[in-house]
Design a protein around this motif. Structure first.
Motif, PDB file in Angstrom:
ATOM      1  N   ARG A 247       0.873  -1.171   0.000  1.00  0.00           N
ATOM      2  CA  ARG A 247       0.000   0.000   0.000  1.00  0.00           C
ATOM      3  C   ARG A 247       0.909   1.219   0.000  1.00  0.00           C
ATOM      4  O   ARG A 247       1.554   1.522   0.999  1.00  0.00           O
ATOM      5  CB  ARG A 247      -0.886  -0.011   1.243  1.00  0.00           C
ATOM      6  CG  ARG A 247      -1.815   1.177   1.383  1.00  0.00           C
ATOM      7  CD  ARG A 247      -2.493   1.101   2.748  1.00  0.00           C
ATOM      8  NE  ARG A 247      -3.286   2.286   2.996  1.00  0.00           N
ATOM      9  CZ  ARG A 247      -2.772   3.469   3.344  1.00  0.00           C
ATOM     10  NH1 ARG A 247      -1.465   3.606   3.472  1.00  0.00           N
ATOM     11  NH2 ARG A 247      -3.558   4.503   3.569  1.00  0.00           N
ATOM     12  N   ILE A 248       0.998   1.893  -1.133  1.00  0.00           N
ATOM     13  CA  ILE A 248       1.934   3.008  -1.303  1.00  0.00           C
ATOM     14  C   ILE A 248       1.213   4.311  -0.963  1.00  0.00           C
ATOM     15  O   ILE A 248       0.259   4.705  -1.633  1.00  0.00           O
ATOM     16  CB  ILE A 248       2.490   3.057  -2.739  1.00  0.00           C
ATOM     17  CG1 ILE A 248       3.130   1.708  -3.100  1.00  0.00           C
ATOM     18  CG2 ILE A 248       3.491   4.194  -2.890  1.00  0.00           C
ATOM     19  CD1 ILE A 248       3.529   1.586  -4.557  1.00  0.00           C
ATOM     20  N   ASP A 249       1.670   4.972   0.077  1.00  0.00           N
ATOM     21  CA  ASP A 249       1.059   6.221   0.514  1.00  0.00           C
ATOM     22  C   ASP A 249       1.414   7.333  -0.468  1.00  0.00           C
ATOM     23  O   ASP A 249       2.583   7.598  -0.724  1.00  0.00           O
ATOM     24  CB  ASP A 249       1.553   6.566   1.921  1.00  0.00           C
ATOM     25  CG  ASP A 249       0.796   7.740   2.523  1.00  0.00           C
ATOM     26  OD1 ASP A 249       0.951   8.860   2.024  1.00  0.00           O
ATOM     27  OD2 ASP A 249       0.059   7.528   3.506  1.00  0.00           O
ATOM     28  N   ALA A 250       0.388   7.959  -1.013  1.00  0.00           N
ATOM     29  CA  ALA A 250       0.590   9.094  -1.925  1.00  0.00           C
ATOM     30  C   ALA A 250      -0.226  10.278  -1.428  1.00  0.00           C
ATOM     31  O   ALA A 250      -0.976  10.914  -2.166  1.00  0.00           O
ATOM     32  CB  ALA A 250       0.172   8.712  -3.339  1.00  0.00           C
ATOM     33  N   SER A 251      -0.036  10.563  -0.132  1.00  0.00           N
ATOM     34  CA  SER A 251      -0.872  11.588   0.519  1.00  0.00           C
ATOM     35  C   SER A 251      -0.141  12.884   0.808  1.00  0.00           C
ATOM     36  O   SER A 251      -0.740  13.808   1.357  1.00  0.00           O
ATOM     37  CB  SER A 251      -1.405  11.024   1.851  1.00  0.00           C
ATOM     38  OG  SER A 251      -0.354  10.916   2.807  1.00  0.00           O
ATOM     39  N   GLY A 252       1.136  12.958   0.476  1.00  0.00           N
ATOM     40  CA  GLY A 252       1.895  14.144   0.855  1.00  0.00           C
ATOM     41  C   GLY A 252       2.181  14.193   2.350  1.00  0.00           C
ATOM     42  O   GLY A 252       2.310  15.268   2.936  1.00  0.00           O
ATOM     43  N   GLY A 253       2.256  13.015   2.958  1.00  0.00           N
ATOM     44  CA  GLY A 253       2.599  12.956   4.374  1.00  0.00           C
ATOM     45  C   GLY A 253       1.477  13.321   5.319  1.00  0.00           C
ATOM     46  O   GLY A 253       1.714  13.865   6.409  1.00  0.00           O
ATOM     47  N   VAL A 254       0.231  13.030   4.937  1.00  0.00           N
ATOM     48  CA  VAL A 254      -0.896  13.336   5.814  1.00  0.00           C
ATOM     49  C   VAL A 254      -0.807  12.520   7.111  1.00  0.00           C
ATOM     50  O   VAL A 254      -0.640  11.310   7.092  1.00  0.00           O
ATOM     51  CB  VAL A 254      -2.226  13.027   5.087  1.00  0.00           C
ATOM     52  CG1 VAL A 254      -3.394  12.993   6.070  1.00  0.00           C
ATOM     53  CG2 VAL A 254      -2.487  14.060   4.001  1.00  0.00           C
ATOM     54  N   ARG A 255      -0.857  13.222   8.218  1.00  0.00           N
ATOM     55  CA  ARG A 255      -0.904  12.629   9.573  1.00  0.00           C
ATOM     56  C   ARG A 255       0.207  11.621   9.845  1.00  0.00           C
ATOM     57  O   ARG A 255      -0.017  10.604  10.476  1.00  0.00           O
ATOM     58  CB  ARG A 255      -2.275  11.992   9.816  1.00  0.00           C
ATOM     59  CG  ARG A 255      -3.420  12.983   9.768  1.00  0.00           C
ATOM     60  CD  ARG A 255      -4.687  12.414  10.357  1.00  0.00           C
ATOM     61  NE  ARG A 255      -5.795  13.354  10.181  1.00  0.00           N
ATOM     62  CZ  ARG A 255      -7.030  13.122  10.610  1.00  0.00           C
ATOM     63  NH1 ARG A 255      -7.314  11.991  11.229  1.00  0.00           N
ATOM     64  NH2 ARG A 255      -7.972  14.012  10.416  1.00  0.00           N
ATOM     65  N   ILE A 256       1.405  11.925   9.386  1.00  0.00           N
ATOM     66  CA  ILE A 256       2.531  11.048   9.744  1.00  0.00           C
ATOM     67  C   ILE A 256       3.107  11.466  11.084  1.00  0.00           C
ATOM     68  O   ILE A 256       2.916  12.579  11.546  1.00  0.00           O
ATOM     69  CB  ILE A 256       3.630  11.054   8.661  1.00  0.00           C
ATOM     70  CG1 ILE A 256       4.191  12.472   8.423  1.00  0.00           C
ATOM     71  CG2 ILE A 256       3.094  10.479   7.363  1.00  0.00           C
ATOM     72  CD1 ILE A 256       5.387  12.466   7.497  1.00  0.00           C
TER      73      ILE A 256
END
Length: 256
Positions: A247-256
């Motif tokens: 599952r590749i996160d492509a969220s721009g670092g949302v809630r990391i």
């Protein structure tokens, strides 16, 4: 659009490929050399515009119509795909399948009806399941399947609970399918966008909501469809051949 031809000579099908993230994915894959089948459910004009944009840019594409979330949707889609390939005088088969089509359901649990629930799962979960099932003989060994998921499957988001559940099911689907298709050299990955600038999210018309969503990313901005398309292109390409079941996160670092 100028890109490296990572998909030269390949055939791709993008569900929901005429608008928003799907349109950006269709254009990206075509710019990188693929013949792209641009699927749409209802908006014929949007599909034709996307195909025309691709052709104007020097690429190859054709539209595929099939309403998803109804009985027989997968069979109807593949029949249209096969017909479109023949019209393009292209070899039968497929190298890249992107399960992108989906709907949102911005309602908390108290406000979700049985009809709402069934519809979001029919389109977001059941349709891609049977599209893959009916397409297994068409997908060439060494190909790729990319399922578009959501960043909201990794944290609590009660306001869209049924939608998030439907995307969580796609993450599980990705894992099982990657293991099953690994012997054929087919990679299966999920790409999870965050808050992205598309027409599917009407709340983005509200300036305060836009600011709040932008602030969720470490880059302090909304994602653009092209941001997601770049990640999908990687996941579908040969450079990602040793990456599967992810599952590749492509969220721009949302809630990391």
């Amino acid at each position: 659009m100028t890109t490296t031809p990572h998909h030269e000579g390949r055939t791709a099908l993008v569900t929901g490929g005429s608008r928003g993230i799907g349109r950006a994915i269709s254009r990206r894959l075509a710019a990188e050399g693929a013949l792209v089948a641009v699927h749409y459910g209802h908006d014929h004009d949007a599909a034709e515009r996307t195909v025309e944009e691709i052709v104007t840019d020097g690429g190859r594409a054709f539209a595929v119509h099939a309403e998803l979330g109804v009985p027989g949707d997968a069979d109807a889609l593949w029949a249209e795909f096969d017909h479109g390939l023949a019209a393009q005088d292209a070899a039968p088969g497929l190298d890249v399948l992107v399960n992108n089509a989906g709907i949102t359901l911005p309602r908390s649990i108290a406000n979700v009806t049985e009809q709402d629930y069934d519809r979001v799962f029919a389109i977001n979960t059941r349709a891609p399941f049977f599209i893959v099932q009916r397409g297994l003989e068409r997908i060439r060994d060494g190909g790729a399947i990319v399922n578009v998921s959501s960043v909201t499957t990794r944290f609590a988001y009660p306001a869209i609970i049924a939608y998030t559940m439907s995307k969580g099911a796609m993450d599980t689907f990705t894992l099982a399918l990657a293991k099953e298709l690994g012997p054929r050299g087919i990679t299966v990955n999920a790409v999870a966008p965050g808050f992205t600038e598309t027409g599917i999210n009407p709340t983005l018309r509200n300036p305060e909501i836009r600011r709040n969503y932008s602030a969720e990313s470490v880059f302090d901005r909304l994602g653009q469809p092209e941001d997601i398309a770049a990640v999908v292109s990687f996941a579908a390409g040969g450079d990602a051949g040793w990456t599967t079941g992810q599952r590749i996160d492509a969220s721009g670092g949302v809630r990391i």
